[in-house]
Write an enzyme that holds these catalytic residues in place. Structure first.
Site, PDB file in Angstrom:
ATOM      1  N   SER A   1      -1.484  -3.739  10.362  1.00  0.00           N
ATOM      2  CA  SER A   1      -1.140  -4.732   9.339  1.00  0.00           C
ATOM      3  C   SER A   1       0.133  -5.483   9.727  1.00  0.00           C
ATOM      4  O   SER A   1       1.076  -4.886  10.245  1.00  0.00           O
ATOM      5  CB  SER A   1      -0.913  -4.051   7.982  1.00  0.00           C
ATOM      6  OG  SER A   1      -2.084  -3.398   7.574  1.00  0.00           O
TER       7      SER A   1
ATOM      8  N   HIS B   1     -10.906  -2.249  11.562  1.00  0.00           N
ATOM      9  CA  HIS B   1      -9.802  -3.074  11.067  1.00  0.00           C
ATOM     10  C   HIS B   1      -9.552  -4.193  12.079  1.00  0.00           C
ATOM     11  O   HIS B   1      -8.580  -4.166  12.822  1.00  0.00           O
ATOM     12  CB  HIS B   1      -8.570  -2.159  10.916  1.00  0.00           C
ATOM     13  CG  HIS B   1      -7.420  -2.780  10.224  1.00  0.00           C
ATOM     14  ND1 HIS B   1      -6.123  -2.359  10.416  1.00  0.00           N
ATOM     15  CD2 HIS B   1      -7.350  -3.767   9.312  1.00  0.00           C
ATOM     16  CE1 HIS B   1      -5.311  -3.076   9.664  1.00  0.00           C
ATOM     17  NE2 HIS B   1      -6.021  -3.943   8.982  1.00  0.00           N
TER      18      HIS B   1
ATOM     19  N   TYR C   1      -1.587  -3.619  -6.935  1.00  0.00           N
ATOM     20  CA  TYR C   1      -1.283  -4.414  -5.749  1.00  0.00           C
ATOM     21  C   TYR C   1      -2.268  -4.247  -4.602  1.00  0.00           C
ATOM     22  O   TYR C   1      -2.597  -3.118  -4.219  1.00  0.00           O
ATOM     23  CB  TYR C   1       0.119  -4.065  -5.229  1.00  0.00           C
ATOM     24  CG  TYR C   1       0.614  -5.072  -4.231  1.00  0.00           C
ATOM     25  CD1 TYR C   1       1.261  -6.222  -4.674  1.00  0.00           C
ATOM     26  CD2 TYR C   1       0.371  -4.920  -2.884  1.00  0.00           C
ATOM     27  CE1 TYR C   1       1.685  -7.179  -3.772  1.00  0.00           C
ATOM     28  CE2 TYR C   1       0.792  -5.881  -1.974  1.00  0.00           C
ATOM     29  CZ  TYR C   1       1.443  -7.002  -2.426  1.00  0.00           C
ATOM     30  OH  TYR C   1       1.854  -7.954  -1.537  1.00  0.00           O
TER      31      TYR C   1
ATOM     32  N   CYS D   1       0.768  -7.735  12.081  1.00  0.00           N
ATOM     33  CA  CYS D   1       1.075  -7.904  13.514  1.00  0.00           C
ATOM     34  C   CYS D   1       0.505  -9.216  14.031  1.00  0.00           C
ATOM     35  O   CYS D   1       0.213  -9.347  15.223  1.00  0.00           O
ATOM     36  CB  CYS D   1       0.511  -6.761  14.337  1.00  0.00           C
ATOM     37  SG  CYS D   1       1.569  -5.323  14.378  1.00  0.00           S
TER      38      CYS D   1
ATOM     39  N   ARG E   1       0.839  -1.200   0.000  1.00  0.00           N
ATOM     40  CA  ARG E   1       0.000   0.000   0.000  1.00  0.00           C
ATOM     41  C   ARG E   1       0.868   1.242   0.000  1.00  0.00           C
ATOM     42  O   ARG E   1       1.966   1.243   0.536  1.00  0.00           O
ATOM     43  CB  ARG E   1      -0.893   0.018   1.237  1.00  0.00           C
ATOM     44  CG  ARG E   1      -2.173  -0.787   1.096  1.00  0.00           C
ATOM     45  CD  ARG E   1      -3.066  -0.646   2.300  1.00  0.00           C
ATOM     46  NE  ARG E   1      -2.478  -1.242   3.481  1.00  0.00           N
ATOM     47  CZ  ARG E   1      -1.898  -0.592   4.460  1.00  0.00           C
ATOM     48  NH1 ARG E   1      -1.834   0.723   4.439  1.00  0.00           N
ATOM     49  NH2 ARG E   1      -1.385  -1.224   5.487  1.00  0.00           N
TER      50      ARG E   1
ATOM     51  N   LYS F   1      -9.611  -2.348   1.714  1.00  0.00           N
ATOM     52  CA  LYS F   1      -9.367  -1.189   2.581  1.00  0.00           C
ATOM     53  C   LYS F   1     -10.147   0.045   2.104  1.00  0.00           C
ATOM     54  O   LYS F   1     -10.618   0.825   2.930  1.00  0.00           O
ATOM     55  CB  LYS F   1      -7.876  -0.866   2.627  1.00  0.00           C
ATOM     56  CG  LYS F   1      -6.976  -2.051   2.948  1.00  0.00           C
ATOM     57  CD  LYS F   1      -7.173  -2.595   4.330  1.00  0.00           C
ATOM     58  CE  LYS F   1      -6.034  -3.565   4.674  1.00  0.00           C
ATOM     59  NZ  LYS F   1      -6.228  -4.191   5.982  1.00  0.00           N
TER      60      LYS F   1
ATOM     61  N   ARG G   1       2.100 -12.157  -0.488  1.00  0.00           N
ATOM     62  CA  ARG G   1       0.753 -12.458   0.018  1.00  0.00           C
ATOM     63  C   ARG G   1       0.174 -13.728  -0.583  1.00  0.00           C
ATOM     64  O   ARG G   1       0.593 -14.164  -1.657  1.00  0.00           O
ATOM     65  CB  ARG G   1      -0.186 -11.302  -0.358  1.00  0.00           C
ATOM     66  CG  ARG G   1       0.209  -9.950   0.229  1.00  0.00           C
ATOM     67  CD  ARG G   1      -0.408  -9.760   1.584  1.00  0.00           C
ATOM     68  NE  ARG G   1       0.109  -8.588   2.281  1.00  0.00           N
ATOM     69  CZ  ARG G   1      -0.504  -8.052   3.329  1.00  0.00           C
ATOM     70  NH1 ARG G   1      -1.630  -8.543   3.777  1.00  0.00           N
ATOM     71  NH2 ARG G   1       0.027  -7.022   3.952  1.00  0.00           N
TER      72      ARG G   1
ATOM     73  N   ASP H   1      -9.422  -9.644   9.069  1.00  0.00           N
ATOM     74  CA  ASP H   1      -8.968  -8.279   8.774  1.00  0.00           C
ATOM     75  C   ASP H   1     -10.000  -7.179   9.024  1.00  0.00           C
ATOM     76  O   ASP H   1      -9.634  -6.115   9.488  1.00  0.00           O
ATOM     77  CB  ASP H   1      -8.494  -8.211   7.316  1.00  0.00           C
ATOM     78  CG  ASP H   1      -7.595  -7.016   7.042  1.00  0.00           C
ATOM     79  OD1 ASP H   1      -6.785  -6.681   7.920  1.00  0.00           O
ATOM     80  OD2 ASP H   1      -7.709  -6.410   5.966  1.00  0.00           O
TER      81      ASP H   1
HETATM   82  O1  SAT Z   1      -2.492  -4.445   0.880  1.00  0.00           O
HETATM   83  S1  SAT Z   1      -3.552  -4.546   1.884  1.00  0.00           S
HETATM   84  O2  SAT Z   1      -3.943  -3.215   2.340  1.00  0.00           O
HETATM   85  O3  SAT Z   1      -4.727  -5.190   1.301  1.00  0.00           O
HETATM   86  C1  SAT Z   1      -3.049  -5.502   3.189  1.00  0.00           C
HETATM   87  C2  SAT Z   1      -2.731  -4.820   4.467  1.00  0.00           C
HETATM   88  O4  SAT Z   1      -2.068  -3.795   4.521  1.00  0.00           O
HETATM   89  O5  SAT Z   1      -3.154  -5.341   5.518  1.00  0.00           O
HETATM   90 MN    MN Z   2      -5.235  -5.259   7.394  1.00  0.00          MN
END
Ligand code: SAT
Ligand code: MN
Length: 581
Positions: free
Chosen positions: A249, A227, A198, A251, A70, A207, A365, A276
């Protein structure tokens, strides 16, 4: 016309006139369509087939090396005035943003196919769910959204029945980081994303919709878009309690969502609802009821192993898309932490040998349907959601913050969430390992001013009679030698056990200035090597260090000026005063 929804039909026409694709394809979400898309991508090299004997239906995607996470600095919230977006967001004037995006999107789909994909966030039959339509020129996005959301014909039917939907326009563009923007128009329920293929930049249901736009909607409609993971914890008597947990993210949220209890917890089970995102609403009974708006996991691959997350490993040997992982000599997916195999090609497809740096990208991922998870909960499809007994906040903190504490009240719990901080990870571009404030793990995802967001959280106190209890955990404490002091992973069950006993009033707690802490004797340590001394340290309150922390929290809250609710400031001062007594 492909749809009876005029607004949708007009918008698709308008976008096609602007972006000038060669073809327009309306996605129905069917198996046939998916097969065709996959063979198309195998032809173009967008997907690479993995070993179909060991991993049937699994494919690898290598994203552009400049497009691997991101991009928070290129993500904008475009409300009418800057203050509504708040200091927690990058802001652009909506008119200016629209002009800028229009330029970028102009003729950008020439030679490409434009996919129109209707999706539903949440179970199709749930009143808590919300729909959207993403227009994209990326077949990779379509294949991912098909797993991450309820995508296709049933979603389109719901949109035609209901009328309203979130509009998301995406183009991979030229993948030039200088021409990359992720822009939200919350007042119009619209998202424009250009120049990235991505994750959270491109899978707009995740998100962008389910957090940034939904949090904005949730505030006006009186619910919460968070979240958070959602799990059900079943005890040996067969009773299940549900917990929602917010962590930044990378963790360990996915690991916690699929936790397997240790041997000393025989008869206990953890059921996965989501890893998530969590949408919560007050039910008729005054409790908070939650759904997971997503239908898939977009999880971090590195570190996923038989030790850390056997459930995840088990669901990844079929029908999954891997992004930026390494491969072995016999073409199986590989990442750091995966035992028993060695990679031969890194995430860029280059030959790899030990000493050549990480083989998989640290933010590589997997995408996989939730229903493939061995701990999948049938309740994930319940239209009314599940009742939440406890909310857990957590961050990655090497020092100071104890293993677990319970808030003194809802208001104090909101302060615990608002003052959360964590060391940064590879999930976003930028420096890794720096402590930053990440309230409710929403720093990159709240679609409006944090001051207003905390006010919204506080408002639940008067609206719901049986609110969940709020806790804060920290699995990541390190000792002087830099080693983790708590074993983590499945052993976190011991902390969850204490949390649930607190919720049932089955155990006492030590009242301290910063909250309620376990009496060390009340944590079940049978079968682990954590020493009583280490546990004491994990549950200690260093008053002078905490006084500094509280000062810093005060300064942080002040950044939001008069938007910060006075009740939150009062709560912060009360904790600071208690520490000075
Ligand atoms: O790339 S994403 O935002 O979907 C994954 C994340 O940051 O948790
Ligand atoms: Mn997340």
């Amino acid at each position: 016309m492909v749809t009876s929804n005029r607004d949708l039909a007009n918008w698709v026409d308008e976008v096609a006139r602007l972006t000038r694709p060669d073809r327009v394809h309306w996605c129905d979400g069917s198996e046939d369509e998916n097969r065709e898309l996959i063979s198309l991508m195998l032809g173009t090299g967008d997907l690479i087939e993995l070993n179909q004997q060991t991993h049937p239906g699994c494919y690898l995607h290598r994203s552009d090396p400049s497009d691997v996470a991101r991009v928070e600095h290129l993500t904008f919230v475009c409300t009418q005035d800057r203050d509504s977006a708040g200091p927690n967001n990058n802001w652009m004037d909506p008119g200016e943003a629209r002009d800028k995006m229009k330029d970028l999107f102009s003729a950008c789909m020439e030679g490409r196919t434009m996919y129109v994909l209707p999706y539903c966030m949440g179970p199709i039959a749930s009143p808590l769910s919300r729909c959207g339509v993403e227009i994209t020129d990326s077949p990779y996005v379509v294949a991912n959204m098909r797993m991450m959301t309820r995508m296709g014909a049933p979603a389109l039917e719901r949109i035609e029945r209901e009328g309203g939907f979130v509009k998301g326009l995406h183009s991979t563009g030229e993948l030039d980081p200088e021409r990359r923007f992720i822009v939200h128009f919350p007042d119009d329920l619209e998202i424009h994303s250009y120049g990235s293929g991505y994750g959270g930049n491109a899978l707009l249901g995740k998100k962008c919709h389910a957090l940034r736009i939904a949090s904005y909607q949730a505030r006006t409609e009186g619910w919460l878009a968070e979240h958070m993971l959602i799990v059900g914890v079943e005890n040996p008597k067969g009773e299940t309690h549900y917990i929602a947990g917010a962590f930044p993210s990378a963790c360990g949220k996915t690991n916690l969502a699929m936790l397997i209890p240790p041997e000393s917890y025989s008869g206990w089970k953890v059921w996965t609802i989501g890893d998530d995102i969590c949408w919560m609403r007050i039910g008729d009974d005054g409790r908070l009821w939650a759904i997971n708006p997503e239908a898939g996991f977009f999880g971090v691959a590195p570190g996923t192993s038989a030790k850390t997350n056997p459930n995840a490993l088990a669901m990844l040997d079929r029908d999954a898309i891997f992004t930026n992982v390494a491969v072995t000599a016999d073409n199986q997916p590989w990442w750091e932490g995966k035992d028993g195999q060695v990679p031969v090609k890194n995430w860029k497809g280059e030959d790899w040998a030990p000493g050549n740096g990480p083989a998989a990208h640290p933010n590589s991922r997997f995408t996989v349907p939730i229903a493939q998870c061995p701990s999948y909960s049938e309740q994930a499809e319940a239209p009314g959601g599940v009742p939440i007994s406890a909310i857990i906040f957590g961050g990655r903190r090497a020092s100071l913050v104890p293993l677990v504490l319970e808030s003194k009240s809802w208001r104090h719990g909101v302060l615990l969430g608002a003052s959360m901080a964590s060391e940064t990870t590879a999930a976003a571009t930028g420096a890794v390992g720096q402590v930053r404030r990440d309230p409710m793990a929403m720093k990159p995802f709240c679609g409006y001013n944090f001051g207003d967001y905390w006010r919204h959280w506080l408002s639940f106190e008067g609206k719901a009679s049986q609110l969940p209890r709020i806790f804060h955990v920290n699995w990541f404490r390190k000792n002087d030698e830099g080693r983790f002091m708590w074993p983590g992973f499945g052993e976190n069950m011991r902390v969850i056990d204490w949390i649930l006993r607190r919720c049932n009033d089955a155990v006492g707690a030590r009242e301290t200035a910063i909250g309620r802490l376990p009496d060390p004797a009340d944590l079940n340590l049978s079968g682990i090597r954590t020493s009583p001394d280490a546990l004491e340290e994990l549950l200690a309150v260093d008053a002078s260090a905490w006084r500094k922390e509280l000062e810093e929290i005060g300064r942080y809250l002040d950044q939001f000026d008069d938007r910060t609710p006075p009740a939150l400031r009062r709560e912060q001062r009360a904790v600071a005063d208690a520490l000075s007594d």
